[in-house]
Design a protein around this motif. Sequence first.
Motif, PDB file in Angstrom:
ATOM      1  N   ARG A   1       4.169   9.228 -13.390  1.00 33.54           N
ATOM      2  CA  ARG A   1       3.734   8.985 -11.681  1.00 33.54           C
ATOM      3  C   ARG A   1       5.774   9.127 -11.037  1.00 33.54           C
ATOM      4  NH1 ARG A   1       0.547   6.128  -9.808  1.00 33.54           N
ATOM      5  NH2 ARG A   1       0.974   4.172  -8.808  1.00 33.54           N
ATOM      6  N   ALA A   2       4.976   8.618  -9.739  1.00 32.11           N
ATOM      7  CA  ALA A   2       6.399   9.455  -9.043  1.00 32.11           C
ATOM      8  C   ALA A   2       7.051   8.372  -8.758  1.00 32.11           C
ATOM      9  CB  ALA A   2       6.097   9.767  -7.640  1.00 32.11           C
TER      10      ALA A   2
ATOM     11  N   PHE B   1       4.396  -3.143   7.643  1.00 30.66           N
ATOM     12  CA  PHE B   1       6.346  -2.840   8.243  1.00 30.66           C
ATOM     13  C   PHE B   1       6.411  -2.200   7.272  1.00 30.66           C
ATOM     14  CE2 PHE B   1       5.803  -7.711   8.428  1.00 30.66           C
ATOM     15  CZ  PHE B   1       6.410  -7.367   8.905  1.00 30.66           C
ATOM     16  N   GLN B   2       7.161  -1.235   7.232  1.00 33.56           N
ATOM     17  CA  GLN B   2       7.054   0.443   6.517  1.00 33.56           C
ATOM     18  C   GLN B   2       8.350   0.224   5.871  1.00 33.56           C
ATOM     19  OE1 GLN B   2       7.592   3.985   8.678  1.00 33.56           O
ATOM     20  NE2 GLN B   2       8.188   5.462   7.187  1.00 33.56           N
TER      21      GLN B   2
ATOM     22  N   VAL C   1       7.605   7.704   0.286  1.00 34.42           N
ATOM     23  CA  VAL C   1       7.264   8.895  -0.125  1.00 34.42           C
ATOM     24  C   VAL C   1       6.992  10.113   0.001  1.00 34.42           C
ATOM     25  CG1 VAL C   1       4.753  10.155  -0.177  1.00 34.42           C
ATOM     26  CG2 VAL C   1       4.712   7.747   0.192  1.00 34.42           C
ATOM     27  N   SER C   2       6.814  10.697  -1.801  1.00 28.98           N
ATOM     28  CA  SER C   2       7.265  12.397  -1.482  1.00 28.98           C
ATOM     29  C   SER C   2       5.791  13.020  -2.411  1.00 28.98           C
ATOM     30  CB  SER C   2       8.108  12.463  -2.757  1.00 28.98           C
ATOM     31  OG  SER C   2       8.325  14.192  -3.114  1.00 28.98           O
TER      32      SER C   2
ATOM     33  N   ARG D   1       0.974  -1.164   0.043  1.00 26.69           N
ATOM     34  CA  ARG D   1       0.614   0.163   0.022  1.00 26.69           C
ATOM     35  C   ARG D   1       0.987   1.114   0.068  1.00 26.69           C
ATOM     36  NH1 ARG D   1      -4.321  -1.825   4.790  1.00 26.69           N
ATOM     37  NH2 ARG D   1      -5.554  -3.433   3.576  1.00 26.69           N
ATOM     38  N   SER D   2       0.397   2.472  -0.611  1.00 28.37           N
ATOM     39  CA  SER D   2       1.711   3.753  -0.194  1.00 28.37           C
ATOM     40  C   SER D   2      -0.314   4.245  -0.090  1.00 28.37           C
ATOM     41  CB  SER D   2       1.344   4.293  -2.293  1.00 28.37           C
ATOM     42  OG  SER D   2       2.152   2.625  -2.737  1.00 28.37           O
ATOM     43  N   GLY D   3       0.902   5.284   0.575  1.00 28.44           N
ATOM     44  CA  GLY D   3      -0.593   6.441   1.695  1.00 28.44           C
ATOM     45  C   GLY D   3       0.727   7.968   1.581  1.00 28.44           C
TER      46      GLY D   3
END
Length: 212
Positions: free
Chosen positions: A159-160, A120-121, A127-128, A105-107
Amino acid sequence: MTTPDHQSPAPDAPEPESKDRIYRSAGGIAGGVLLLAIFGWLGIDALIAGEGRTPWIALAALLLSVPLIVAFTLRPAVFADDDRLRVRNPFRVIVLPWGTVASLRSGYSNEVTDTAGTKFQLWAVPVSLRARKRAARRQARAESGRGGAGPVLPDAPVRAQTDQVMDELRELFEARAQAPGSRGEVSVRWAYEVLAPAAAGAVLLAILLAVG
């Protein structure tokens, strides 16, 4: 009359292992090198030219700071191959066979969740929000077209960079989650090679400051 033998590979010969895809933060590495250079210069100068307790305080400060700088800047990395995802965070190494991964997941941060619900990070894939906004503006300009000639789409999705990394990891996860080689259990190992010297430096520094 004999015929020449034709050499054939052994039926049980192991297949070559897939190579890891390695993801790291270029900004973190650059910042870590800069901080190590500054702390190293100041610390070595204090060790050589300092008087009284100064060299000991400098040594304790270096023991405490250098492992932490390395842990948060140079150490983080994500390794992915056909069988597993290995996450090297500042203080832990987490190995997740693809069969144990539930989602990526991306937040406000990028993270992986295992089938037990533990998150787990991914420290190596930060993330920028600025990069996301910049990519969104580029996408909007491409879709609006130039000079009224109609929509002009980019050759590839805009996309970033870290979002692209997460897309690659999701594709690999979806392709390999059910593979026989992707089975196993999640393992977590503490990075004592970072924690031990940092703790020693903290204890030594506390003692030196306490005795005055």
